[in-house]
Design a protein around this motif. Structure first.
Motif, short mmCIF file in Angstrom:
data_model
loop_
_atom_site.label_atom_id
_atom_site.label_comp_id
_atom_site.label_asym_id
_atom_site.label_seq_id
_atom_site.Cartn_x
_atom_site.Cartn_y
_atom_site.Cartn_z
N THR A 73 0.84 -1.21 0.00
CA THR A 73 0.00 0.00 0.00
C THR A 73 0.87 1.25 0.00
OG1 THR A 73 -1.80 -1.16 1.11
CG2 THR A 73 -1.81 1.25 1.25
N ALA A 74 1.91 1.27 0.82
CA ALA A 74 2.82 2.43 0.85
C ALA A 74 3.48 2.63 -0.50
CB ALA A 74 3.87 2.24 1.94
N SER A 75 3.88 1.55 -1.13
CA SER A 75 4.49 1.64 -2.46
C SER A 75 3.50 2.21 -3.48
CB SER A 75 4.96 0.25 -2.89
OG SER A 75 5.50 0.28 -4.18
N GLU A 76 2.27 1.73 -3.41
CA GLU A 76 1.23 2.23 -4.33
C GLU A 76 0.95 3.72 -4.10
OE1 GLU A 76 -1.69 2.06 -7.37
OE2 GLU A 76 0.00 0.79 -6.88
N LEU A 77 0.90 4.12 -2.84
CA LEU A 77 0.68 5.54 -2.54
C LEU A 77 1.82 6.41 -3.05
CD1 LEU A 77 -0.83 5.32 1.05
CD2 LEU A 77 -2.01 6.03 -1.04
N ARG A 78 3.05 5.93 -2.92
CA ARG A 78 4.20 6.68 -3.47
C ARG A 78 4.08 6.78 -4.98
NH1 ARG A 78 6.77 3.94 0.58
NH2 ARG A 78 7.46 2.26 -0.79
N ARG A 79 3.69 5.68 -5.63
CA ARG A 79 3.55 5.67 -7.08
C ARG A 79 2.47 6.66 -7.53
NH1 ARG A 79 0.45 4.28 -10.84
NH2 ARG A 79 -1.06 3.19 -9.56
N VAL A 80 1.34 6.65 -6.83
CA VAL A 80 0.25 7.57 -7.17
C VAL A 80 0.69 9.02 -6.95
CG1 VAL A 80 -2.05 8.35 -6.43
CG2 VAL A 80 -1.61 5.92 -6.79
N GLY A 81 1.40 9.28 -5.85
CA GLY A 81 1.88 10.63 -5.57
C GLY A 81 2.85 11.10 -6.63
N THR A 82 3.73 10.22 -7.09
CA THR A 82 4.69 10.57 -8.14
C THR A 82 3.96 10.84 -9.44
OG1 THR A 82 6.36 9.21 -7.09
CG2 THR A 82 6.72 9.75 -9.40
N THR A 83 2.99 10.02 -9.78
CA THR A 83 2.21 10.21 -11.00
C THR A 83 1.45 11.53 -10.95
OG1 THR A 83 1.97 7.83 -11.25
CG2 THR A 83 0.42 9.21 -12.46
N ARG A 84 0.84 11.83 -9.81
CA ARG A 84 0.10 13.09 -9.66
C ARG A 84 1.02 14.30 -9.82
NH1 ARG A 84 -4.34 12.77 -4.94
NH2 ARG A 84 -5.49 11.34 -6.21
N THR A 85 2.21 14.22 -9.22
CA THR A 85 3.17 15.31 -9.33
C THR A 85 3.58 15.49 -10.78
OG1 THR A 85 3.98 14.88 -7.11
CG2 THR A 85 5.43 16.13 -8.55
N ALA A 86 3.82 14.39 -11.48
CA ALA A 86 4.21 14.48 -12.88
C ALA A 86 3.09 15.07 -13.72
CB ALA A 86 4.59 13.09 -13.40
N VAL A 87 1.87 14.63 -13.49
CA VAL A 87 0.72 15.15 -14.25
C VAL A 87 0.52 16.63 -13.95
CG1 VAL A 87 -1.80 14.99 -14.50
CG2 VAL A 87 -0.41 12.92 -14.49
N ALA A 88 0.64 17.01 -12.68
CA ALA A 88 0.49 18.43 -12.31
C ALA A 88 1.55 19.27 -13.00
CB ALA A 88 0.56 18.60 -10.80
N GLY A 89 2.76 18.76 -13.06
CA GLY A 89 3.83 19.49 -13.74
C GLY A 89 3.55 19.63 -15.23
N TYR A 90 3.03 18.60 -15.84
CA TYR A 90 2.67 18.64 -17.25
C TYR A 90 1.54 19.63 -17.47
CZ TYR A 90 0.81 17.25 -21.75
OH TYR A 90 0.34 17.26 -23.04
N ALA A 91 0.52 19.58 -16.61
CA ALA A 91 -0.63 20.47 -16.75
C ALA A 91 -0.20 21.93 -16.57
CB ALA A 91 -1.70 20.11 -15.74
N ALA A 92 0.75 22.19 -15.69
CA ALA A 92 1.20 23.56 -15.46
C ALA A 92 1.79 24.15 -16.73
CB ALA A 92 2.22 23.59 -14.32
N GLY A 93 2.42 23.34 -17.55
CA GLY A 93 3.01 23.82 -18.80
C GLY A 93 2.01 24.04 -19.91
N THR A 94 0.77 23.65 -19.74
CA THR A 94 -0.24 23.78 -20.79
C THR A 94 -1.01 25.08 -20.70
OG1 THR A 94 -2.00 22.72 -19.52
CG2 THR A 94 -0.58 21.27 -20.84
N GLY A 95 -0.91 25.76 -19.58
CA GLY A 95 -1.67 26.98 -19.38
C GLY A 95 -3.08 26.73 -18.90
N VAL A 96 -3.44 25.48 -18.68
CA VAL A 96 -4.76 25.13 -18.19
C VAL A 96 -4.74 25.21 -16.67
CG1 VAL A 96 -6.48 23.29 -18.05
CG2 VAL A 96 -5.19 23.63 -20.16
N ALA A 97 -5.78 25.83 -16.12
CA ALA A 97 -5.85 25.96 -14.66
C ALA A 97 -5.99 24.59 -14.02
CB ALA A 97 -7.04 26.84 -14.28
N SER A 98 -5.41 24.47 -12.86
CA SER A 98 -5.48 23.23 -12.11
C SER A 98 -6.93 22.95 -11.71
CB SER A 98 -4.61 23.32 -10.86
OG SER A 98 -4.81 22.19 -10.06
N ALA A 99 -7.35 21.71 -11.87
CA ALA A 99 -8.72 21.33 -11.49
C ALA A 99 -8.83 21.10 -9.99
CB ALA A 99 -9.11 20.05 -12.23
N ARG A 100 -7.72 21.10 -9.33
CA ARG A 100 -7.69 20.81 -7.90
C ARG A 100 -7.25 22.05 -7.13
NH1 ARG A 100 -4.30 16.13 -4.95
NH2 ARG A 100 -6.06 15.39 -3.76
N PRO A 101 -8.13 22.61 -6.31
CA PRO A 101 -7.75 23.78 -5.54
C PRO A 101 -6.71 23.42 -4.49
CG PRO A 101 -9.87 22.98 -4.82
CD PRO A 101 -9.48 22.17 -6.02
#
Length: 109
Positions: A73-101
């Motif tokens: 479970t800890a490994s999965e949570l780390r994986r999800v956190g890393t994926t979210r960080t990567a997606v957020a970084g990608y989204a930041a470069g698109t100029g689209v506002a974050s869907a998550r406040p």
């Protein structure tokens, strides 16, 4: 069924629940175990030794399986956190506002 045999039966149920990933069943099994433990005599008769050994063996197996489940479970949570960080970084470069406040739990930011 003796109280010692009940411990073994509960141990088998718990081990099956853990190995099957039925985490929600563990609270009810733990409550039942507390009742059985409360019914144990101050000292075990010699004929209970085999049941006590089996209950201890099952408890050790369940503890090992729980430890592995927590690690997975800890490994999965780390994986999800890393994926979210990567997606957020990608989204930041698109100029689209974050869907998550952004939420602050300390009153800042």
């Amino acid at each position: 069924m003796s109280v010692f045999a009940l411990l073994v039966a509960l141990g088998r149920e718990e081990h099956a629940a853990v190995t099957d990933g039925r985490w929600d069943d563990l609270a009810e099994l733990n409550a039942r175990r507390e009742q059985v433990l409360a019914a144990l005599p101050a000292s075990a008769p010699p004929e209970a030794l085999a049941d006590l050994r089996e209950a201890m063996r099952l408890q050790a197996l369940s503890a090992a399986a729980l430890k592995q489940g927590l690690a997975d479970t800890a490994s999965e949570l780390r994986r999800v956190g890393t994926t979210r960080t990567a997606v957020a970084g990608y989204a930041a470069g698109t100029g689209v506002a974050s869907a998550r406040p952004r939420v602050s739990f300390n009153g800042v930011g």
